[in-house]
Design a protein around this motif. Structure first.
Motif, PDB file in Angstrom:
ATOM      1  N   LEU A  95      32.770  45.843  58.958  1.00  0.00           N
ATOM      2  CA  LEU A  95      31.975  46.483  60.157  1.00  0.00           C
ATOM      3  C   LEU A  95      31.744  47.663  60.646  1.00  0.00           C
ATOM      4  O   LEU A  95      31.638  48.509  61.004  1.00  0.00           O
ATOM      5  CB  LEU A  95      32.708  45.619  61.460  1.00  0.00           C
ATOM      6  N   LEU A  96      33.433  48.212  59.828  1.00  0.00           N
ATOM      7  CA  LEU A  96      32.565  49.615  60.215  1.00  0.00           C
ATOM      8  C   LEU A  96      31.870  50.194  58.978  1.00  0.00           C
ATOM      9  O   LEU A  96      31.440  50.998  59.328  1.00  0.00           O
ATOM     10  CB  LEU A  96      34.293  49.863  59.256  1.00  0.00           C
ATOM     11  N   GLY A  97      31.331  49.915  58.234  1.00  0.00           N
ATOM     12  CA  GLY A  97      30.149  50.828  57.051  1.00  0.00           C
ATOM     13  C   GLY A  97      29.368  49.971  57.601  1.00  0.00           C
ATOM     14  O   GLY A  97      28.394  51.547  57.796  1.00  0.00           O
ATOM     15  N   LEU A  98      29.022  49.039  58.237  1.00  0.00           N
ATOM     16  CA  LEU A  98      28.317  49.225  58.654  1.00  0.00           C
ATOM     17  C   LEU A  98      27.343  49.444  60.450  1.00  0.00           C
ATOM     18  O   LEU A  98      26.200  49.404  60.038  1.00  0.00           O
ATOM     19  CB  LEU A  98      27.898  46.778  58.204  1.00  0.00           C
ATOM     20  N   GLY A  99      28.445  49.070  60.739  1.00  0.00           N
ATOM     21  CA  GLY A  99      28.488  49.508  62.255  1.00  0.00           C
ATOM     22  C   GLY A  99      28.357  50.959  62.643  1.00  0.00           C
ATOM     23  O   GLY A  99      28.462  51.565  64.073  1.00  0.00           O
ATOM     24  N   LYS A 100      28.916  51.896  61.993  1.00  0.00           N
ATOM     25  CA  LYS A 100      28.844  53.260  61.849  1.00  0.00           C
ATOM     26  C   LYS A 100      29.911  53.257  63.301  1.00  0.00           C
ATOM     27  O   LYS A 100      30.094  54.209  63.905  1.00  0.00           O
ATOM     28  CB  LYS A 100      27.377  54.018  62.048  1.00  0.00           C
ATOM     29  N   ALA A 101      31.156  52.143  63.132  1.00  0.00           N
ATOM     30  CA  ALA A 101      32.257  52.805  64.335  1.00  0.00           C
ATOM     31  C   ALA A 101      33.369  53.842  64.182  1.00  0.00           C
ATOM     32  O   ALA A 101      33.482  54.250  62.783  1.00  0.00           O
ATOM     33  CB  ALA A 101      32.811  51.418  64.408  1.00  0.00           C
ATOM     34  N   GLY A 102      33.841  54.394  65.198  1.00  0.00           N
ATOM     35  CA  GLY A 102      34.000  55.294  65.273  1.00  0.00           C
ATOM     36  C   GLY A 102      33.757  56.276  66.185  1.00  0.00           C
ATOM     37  O   GLY A 102      33.652  56.345  66.740  1.00  0.00           O
ATOM     38  N   VAL A 103      34.878  57.893  65.506  1.00  0.00           N
ATOM     39  CA  VAL A 103      34.384  58.953  66.327  1.00  0.00           C
ATOM     40  C   VAL A 103      33.904  60.000  65.494  1.00  0.00           C
ATOM     41  O   VAL A 103      34.320  60.624  64.538  1.00  0.00           O
ATOM     42  CB  VAL A 103      35.792  59.182  67.429  1.00  0.00           C
ATOM     43  N   THR A 104      32.136  60.749  65.863  1.00  0.00           N
ATOM     44  CA  THR A 104      31.873  61.606  65.267  1.00  0.00           C
ATOM     45  C   THR A 104      32.198  63.181  66.260  1.00  0.00           C
ATOM     46  O   THR A 104      32.555  62.864  67.506  1.00  0.00           O
ATOM     47  CB  THR A 104      30.389  61.137  65.672  1.00  0.00           C
ATOM     48  N   ASN A 105      32.461  63.679  65.362  1.00  0.00           N
ATOM     49  CA  ASN A 105      32.440  65.013  65.926  1.00  0.00           C
ATOM     50  C   ASN A 105      33.846  65.394  66.938  1.00  0.00           C
ATOM     51  O   ASN A 105      33.887  65.740  68.086  1.00  0.00           O
ATOM     52  CB  ASN A 105      31.689  65.693  65.947  1.00  0.00           C
ATOM     53  N   PRO A 106      35.796  64.783  66.190  1.00  0.00           N
ATOM     54  CA  PRO A 106      36.006  64.127  67.416  1.00  0.00           C
ATOM     55  C   PRO A 106      36.646  65.468  68.248  1.00  0.00           C
ATOM     56  O   PRO A 106      36.782  65.946  69.333  1.00  0.00           O
ATOM     57  CB  PRO A 106      37.380  63.556  66.887  1.00  0.00           C
ATOM     58  N   GLU A 107      36.225  67.047  67.282  1.00  0.00           N
ATOM     59  CA  GLU A 107      37.290  68.089  67.837  1.00  0.00           C
ATOM     60  C   GLU A 107      36.104  69.142  69.356  1.00  0.00           C
ATOM     61  O   GLU A 107      36.644  69.451  69.718  1.00  0.00           O
ATOM     62  CB  GLU A 107      37.196  69.201  66.822  1.00  0.00           C
ATOM     63  N   PHE A 108      34.973  68.049  69.015  1.00  0.00           N
ATOM     64  CA  PHE A 108      33.870  69.091  69.926  1.00  0.00           C
ATOM     65  C   PHE A 108      34.789  68.899  71.342  1.00  0.00           C
ATOM     66  O   PHE A 108      34.193  68.927  72.569  1.00  0.00           O
ATOM     67  CB  PHE A 108      32.653  67.893  69.823  1.00  0.00           C
TER      68      PHE A 108
END
Length: 396
Positions: free
Chosen positions: A230-243
Motif C-alpha cells: 500500500l505504501l508503494g502504490l498509494g503514495k502514503a506519507g508526508v511530502t516536503n515535511p520541512e515546509f
C-alpha cells in the motif's frame, strides 16, 4: 496618558488597539532557548578526519567518520568512531541533536520512522544495507540506552532521524539516564570488498533555558495500519515535511494516505527544542481539498500535543472549526486552527486517518505550526467610550 483636545470623547476600541500593540512590544520580549554544543572530540577508533570540526561554531565544517570493507577474508577492514563530549552532564530524557550527512535515500527512509523499514522492502533492502552508522550515548565510559543503527528503522520516540526547516538531517537521541557524550560509528560490512564509505558529522547540541519564543525546530513522520504494498502504490506519507516549519506562508507539507481502500493513518510530528509555557496556544495553518471537506475528512484529522511521551491534549480538527473557517476551507483557503492545551508541551502530532472507500487522494496541507502567547481578555466597564478633559489623565 494625556488627551490634548479640550473636551473629547474617544472610542475606547480605537484607543486600545495601538496601545495593546505597544504593550506587546514592551512586555513580551523574545526569550529563546540556548544551544549547548559538545566541545571535545575523541577518536575512539580509526579512521576519523578533522574530528575537532564537529565541535567548532562553523556549521559548514564537519568531521568525516570513515569505514572500509576490507579485502578477502576481511583483511584491513575497519570502522571509524567519533565521540562528542559535552561540558557537563545532561539529565535523563533530554534530547541531543547530532547533525549528519549520509546517503540521502537512507536518511529519507529513516525520517519515516516505522514506515522506513517497510518502504525499504519496496525500494530494495540494499538501501539500508551494508554501509550503515550506529549511534548511542555514554556517561563517562558507561553505555546509556538507547543505541541504534541505520540498518534498521529508527522508530522509537527516543531515537529518531529528523529534518529541520532548512532540510538538514539530525539524529535525535533522548537517553533514559544521565549522559555526558554521544557517539557515531561508520560501518561497512565485509561483503563490500574494498569499499570505502563515510558519515559526515557537523556537531551535537541540546537546548537549555526558556524557549517561549522558539519556532518549531524539527519534524519527522510515521504511520499505522499500512503494508509495504500500500505504501508503494498509494503514495502514503508526508511530502516536503520541512515546509510545515520553514516560516514561508506559501509552502506546505502534504500529509496523507494517497488513494487506499483500507483503514490506516499517517502522522507528522513537529518538535520544539524546549517546552512552551503552560498558557501558550498552538496554531496550525492548513487547508484541504474542498471535495474531501464535504466527505468529512477533517473528522479523521487529529491534533495532539505531547510533553516527551506524555499526551497533553487531543482535539479532532472538526471540533476546532466555526462557520467562518468552514466557509474558507470550502473555498480552498488555508485557515488557522487554534488549540490551548493548558499545560507544557514540546511536540505536536497531526494524524490523518483514511476514509475507507473514497476514490480521492486523502491529504491535508500543513503551512505552519507555531506557538503563541495566549489571546488577551479585556475586562472592565461595559461602556465603549470615556470622557476626559485637557491636562487630565485617563486610565485604560
Amino acid at each position: 496618558m494625556k488627551l490634548t483636545s479640550t473636551s473629547s470623547k474617544w472610542s475606547i476600541n480605537w484607543i486600545l488597539f495601538p496601545l495593546f500593540v505597544v504593550l506587546l512590544t514592551l512586555n513580551f520580549s523574545k526569550s529563546y532557548a540556548q544551544r549547548v554544543y559538545a566541545t571535545t572530540a575523541n577518536v575512539k577508533s580509526i579512521s576519523v578526519d578533522n574530528p575537532t570540526f564537529a565541535t567548532d561554531a562553523n556549521t559548514a565544517n564537519y568531521a568525516t567518520v570513515k569505514s572500509y570493507g576490507g579485502l578477502a577474508f576481511g583483511a584491513g577492514k575497519y570502522s571509524g568512531e567519533l565521540e562528542l563530549v559535552f561540558p557537563s552532564s545532561i539529565p535523563a530524557n533530554k534530547t541531543t541533536y547530532i547533525r549528519i550527512d549520509f546517503n540521502e535515500d537512507v536518511l529519507n527512509l529513516l525520517l519515516q520512522g516505522n514506515l522506513g523499514s517497510l518502504l525499504a522492502n519496496v525500494v530494495g533492502g540494499v538501501v539500508l544495507g551494508d554501509h550503515y552508522f550506529t549511534v548511542g550515548a555514554r556517561n563517562g565510559n558507561t553505555a546509556v540506552l538507547p543505541t541504534g543503527s541505520s540498518s534498521g528503522a529508527f522508530a522509537s520516540t527516543n531515537l529518531r532521524i529528523v529534518k529541520d526547516a532548512a532540510g538538514l538531517f539530525y539524529i535525535a537521541i533522548r537517553p533514559t539516564a544521565a549522559y555526558d557524550r554521544v557517539y557515531i560509528k561508520d560501518n561497512t560490512d565485509a561483503l563490500l570488498l574494498g569499499a570505502n564509505n563515510e558519515t559526515k558529522v557537523y556537531g551535537a547540541f541540546y537546548s537549555s533555558g526558556a524557549g517561549a519564543c522558539d519556532p518549531a525546530f524539527a519534524t519527522d513522520f510515521e504511520g499505522a495500519g499500512l503494508t509495504a504494498g500500500l505504501l508503494g502504490l498509494g503514495k502514503a506519507g508526508v511530502t516536503n515535511p520541512e515546509f510545515a516549519i520553514d516560516n514561508n506562508p506559501n509552502t506546505a507539507s502534504q500529509v496523507g494516505l494517497g488513494v487506499i481502500s483500507i483503514a490506516g493513518s499517517i502522522s507528522q510530528n513537529i518538535y520544539f527544542a524546549e517546552p512552551t509555557v503552560a498558557t501558550d496556544e498552538l496554531n496550525i495553518k492548513m487547508n484541504v481539498d474542498p471535495a474531501l471537506l464535504t466527505l468529512g475528512l477533517l473528522n479523521n484529522v487529529l491534533i495532539e500535543t505531547y510533553l516527551g511521551d506524555n499526551l497533553v491534549s487531543s482535539n479532532p480538527a472538526n471540533t476546532l472549526l466555526n462557520l467562518d473557517l468552514l466557509t474558507l476551507l470550502g473555498n480552498g483557503t488555508p485557515v488557522r486552527l487554534a488549540v490551548a492545551p493548558g499545560a507544557l508541551f514540546d511536540r505536536v502530532k497531526i494524524t490523518v486517518t483514511s476514509l475507507v472507500g473514497v476514490g480521492l487522494a486523502q491529504n491535508i496541507n500543513v503551512y505552519s505550526v507555531t506557538r503563541t502567547a495566549p489571546r488577551p481578555t479585556f475586562t472592565g466597564a461595559q461602556s465603549n467610550a470615556l470622557n476626559s478633559c485637557y491636562n487630565s489623565s485617563a486610565t485604560l
